[in-house]
Design a protein around this motif. Sequence first.
Motif, PDB file in Angstrom:
ATOM      1  N   SER A 122      36.453  19.388  42.178  1.00 40.34           N
ATOM      2  CA  SER A 122      35.468  20.136  41.947  1.00 40.34           C
ATOM      3  C   SER A 122      35.078  21.092  42.957  1.00 40.34           C
ATOM      4  CB  SER A 122      34.203  19.101  42.029  1.00 40.34           C
ATOM      5  OG  SER A 122      33.874  18.630  43.450  1.00 40.34           O
ATOM      6  N   VAL A 123      34.266  22.107  42.653  1.00 45.09           N
ATOM      7  CA  VAL A 123      33.966  23.226  43.554  1.00 45.09           C
ATOM      8  C   VAL A 123      33.363  22.692  44.847  1.00 45.09           C
ATOM      9  CG1 VAL A 123      32.259  25.040  43.862  1.00 45.09           C
ATOM     10  CG2 VAL A 123      33.411  24.824  41.751  1.00 45.09           C
ATOM     11  N   SER A 124      32.506  21.544  44.671  1.00 48.13           N
ATOM     12  CA  SER A 124      32.000  20.868  46.013  1.00 48.13           C
ATOM     13  C   SER A 124      33.173  20.393  46.904  1.00 48.13           C
ATOM     14  CB  SER A 124      30.948  19.804  45.774  1.00 48.13           C
ATOM     15  OG  SER A 124      30.629  19.135  46.808  1.00 48.13           O
ATOM     16  N   ASP A 125      34.235  19.805  46.376  1.00 46.66           N
ATOM     17  CA  ASP A 125      35.051  19.058  47.214  1.00 46.66           C
ATOM     18  C   ASP A 125      36.103  20.203  47.860  1.00 46.66           C
ATOM     19  OD1 ASP A 125      34.525  16.555  46.803  1.00 46.66           O
ATOM     20  OD2 ASP A 125      35.813  16.179  45.175  1.00 46.66           O
ATOM     21  N   ALA A 126      36.298  21.330  47.038  1.00 38.60           N
ATOM     22  CA  ALA A 126      37.132  22.521  47.245  1.00 38.60           C
ATOM     23  C   ALA A 126      36.458  23.066  48.546  1.00 38.60           C
ATOM     24  CB  ALA A 126      37.370  23.463  46.071  1.00 38.60           C
ATOM     25  N   GLY A 127      35.290  23.157  48.498  1.00 40.42           N
ATOM     26  CA  GLY A 127      34.401  23.920  49.650  1.00 40.42           C
ATOM     27  C   GLY A 127      34.556  23.256  50.821  1.00 40.42           C
ATOM     28  N   LYS A 128      34.624  21.685  50.735  1.00 40.72           N
ATOM     29  CA  LYS A 128      34.719  20.901  51.836  1.00 40.72           C
ATOM     30  C   LYS A 128      36.049  21.147  52.526  1.00 40.72           C
ATOM     31  CE  LYS A 128      31.234  17.302  50.545  1.00 40.72           C
ATOM     32  NZ  LYS A 128      31.307  15.885  50.082  1.00 40.72           N
ATOM     33  N   ALA A 129      37.208  21.157  51.545  1.00 39.25           N
ATOM     34  CA  ALA A 129      38.618  21.298  52.039  1.00 39.25           C
ATOM     35  C   ALA A 129      38.333  22.747  52.861  1.00 39.25           C
ATOM     36  CB  ALA A 129      39.480  21.534  50.981  1.00 39.25           C
TER      37      ALA A 129
END
Length: 165
Positions: A122-129
Amino acid sequence: MDLSILWWILALILVIGGLAGTILPALPGVPMVFAGLLLAAWVTGFEPVGATTLAVLGALAAIAWLIDFLAAAMGAQRLGASSRAFWGAMIGAIVGMFFGLPGIILGPFLGAVVAELSGGRSVSDAGKAGLGAWIGTVVGAAAKLAIAFTMVGIFLLVQFFHYTT
């Protein structure tokens, strides 16, 4: 004319430029510090600073070089990123070096984000990464700066103790 003064000036320029280069992307920071210290040791005929001290300084320089490449990737991994983000941050850090300061700052972030998105996260998980990669880059820069100052400190201590005994 005594050329040793010119060599000392060049060594000092390399060390100061290297210290700046631990933060500025255009200069290879820690390798420049090592080169300056090596030149300074050569000027003195390797008298106070010999092979053992130079080996320690070289090992510290190698550690700093590894930190430069691994910090962003490890930061991404700490925030739960996949191994794709780890490698994306590594590739982003390498590619980012060719784009100056914006590339150094954004490269690991974008590399981790793109890698996570390409893996279906997800965009959220990608952003956290990406955030983890950016934090790792900042922590890595601080570690490189600390190592560079440690190298200079070791060199100066060896010089000081040699001339005071």
